[in-house]
Design a protein around this motif. Sequence first.
Motif, PDB file in Angstrom:
ATOM      1  N   ASN A  38      32.260  22.806  59.976  1.00 21.72           N
ATOM      2  CA  ASN A  38      31.370  22.293  58.925  1.00 21.72           C
ATOM      3  C   ASN A  38      31.774  22.822  57.554  1.00 21.72           C
ATOM      4  O   ASN A  38      31.747  22.079  56.560  1.00 21.72           O
ATOM      5  N   ASN A  39      32.164  24.092  57.494  1.00 18.29           N
ATOM      6  CA  ASN A  39      32.631  24.647  56.217  1.00 18.29           C
ATOM      7  C   ASN A  39      33.896  23.941  55.745  1.00 18.29           C
ATOM      8  O   ASN A  39      34.044  23.642  54.551  1.00 18.29           O
ATOM      9  N   HIS A  40      34.789  23.672  56.663  1.00 11.90           N
ATOM     10  CA  HIS A  40      36.021  22.958  56.297  1.00 11.90           C
ATOM     11  C   HIS A  40      35.718  21.553  55.804  1.00 11.90           C
ATOM     12  O   HIS A  40      36.357  21.064  54.860  1.00 11.90           O
ATOM     13  N   LEU A  41      34.751  20.891  56.449  1.00 14.13           N
ATOM     14  CA  LEU A  41      34.366  19.552  55.994  1.00 14.13           C
ATOM     15  C   LEU A  41      33.816  19.585  54.573  1.00 14.13           C
ATOM     16  O   LEU A  41      34.139  18.731  53.750  1.00 14.13           O
ATOM     17  N   GLY A  46      34.787  18.552  48.850  1.00 16.02           N
ATOM     18  CA  GLY A  46      34.888  19.079  47.489  1.00 16.02           C
ATOM     19  C   GLY A  46      36.263  18.824  46.900  1.00 16.02           C
ATOM     20  O   GLY A  46      36.397  18.448  45.729  1.00 16.02           O
ATOM     21  N   LEU A  47      37.297  19.021  47.691  1.00 16.44           N
ATOM     22  CA  LEU A  47      38.662  18.745  47.225  1.00 16.44           C
ATOM     23  C   LEU A  47      38.862  17.262  46.934  1.00 16.44           C
ATOM     24  O   LEU A  47      39.502  16.897  45.954  1.00 16.44           O
ATOM     25  N   LYS A  48      38.308  16.420  47.804  1.00 11.76           N
ATOM     26  CA  LYS A  48      38.430  14.968  47.571  1.00 11.76           C
ATOM     27  C   LYS A  48      37.724  14.571  46.278  1.00 11.76           C
ATOM     28  O   LYS A  48      38.242  13.760  45.514  1.00 11.76           O
ATOM     29  N   ALA A  49      36.547  15.157  46.044  1.00 11.06           N
ATOM     30  CA  ALA A  49      35.814  14.849  44.805  1.00 11.06           C
ATOM     31  C   ALA A  49      36.598  15.322  43.588  1.00 11.06           C
ATOM     32  O   ALA A  49      36.688  14.621  42.579  1.00 11.06           O
ATOM     33  N   ALA A  50      37.173  16.517  43.672  1.00  6.01           N
ATOM     34  CA  ALA A  50      37.967  17.038  42.552  1.00  6.01           C
ATOM     35  C   ALA A  50      39.205  16.181  42.330  1.00  6.01           C
ATOM     36  O   ALA A  50      39.599  15.910  41.202  1.00  6.01           O
ATOM     37  N   HIS A  51      39.810  15.743  43.404  1.00  5.82           N
ATOM     38  CA  HIS A  51      41.011  14.904  43.298  1.00  5.82           C
ATOM     39  C   HIS A  51      40.686  13.549  42.683  1.00  5.82           C
ATOM     40  O   HIS A  51      41.497  12.984  41.949  1.00  5.82           O
ATOM     41  N   ALA A  52      39.491  13.049  42.956  1.00  3.80           N
ATOM     42  CA  ALA A  52      39.101  11.743  42.417  1.00  3.80           C
ATOM     43  C   ALA A  52      38.992  11.787  40.897  1.00  3.80           C
ATOM     44  O   ALA A  52      39.166  10.776  40.227  1.00  3.80           O
TER      45      ALA A  52
END
Length: 128
Positions: A38-41, A46-52
């Motif tokens: 769950n922490n990894h998800l 968060g990384l996907k949002a930052a990448h967007a």
Amino acid sequence: MQTAHMSFGERLTYMEKLLGDSASKHAKELQALRDAHNNHLKELSGLKAAHAHHATIPERLGYLEKLLNDSADKHTREIQELRVVHAQNTAAFAKHAKDVANTTSHQASTKDRIAYIEKLLGDSADKH
């Protein structure tokens, strides 16, 4: 512990205890894995949002090229405008220099003017 000297009930209790300890240990490890997953998800989203929020390399390159082209076009226009104004100023300066030269050539020098005045005064003094 020797299981051969134990009664059937003792053996069964011993086996249940072993299995129970093992099952609770596995349950704890399974819960720890679920928590880590769950922490990894969360971190991944968060990384996907930052990448967007970041522009892609082609988008960034396109922006820089547009910026440089706009700047180069602006500088080219400004240089052309400066050349035109410089040519106008050069022509105006040449005309002014010519006008000054013409004006001063029609005027007598101070020495000539004093000589003329002295001549007039001398002639006038001779007549009186």
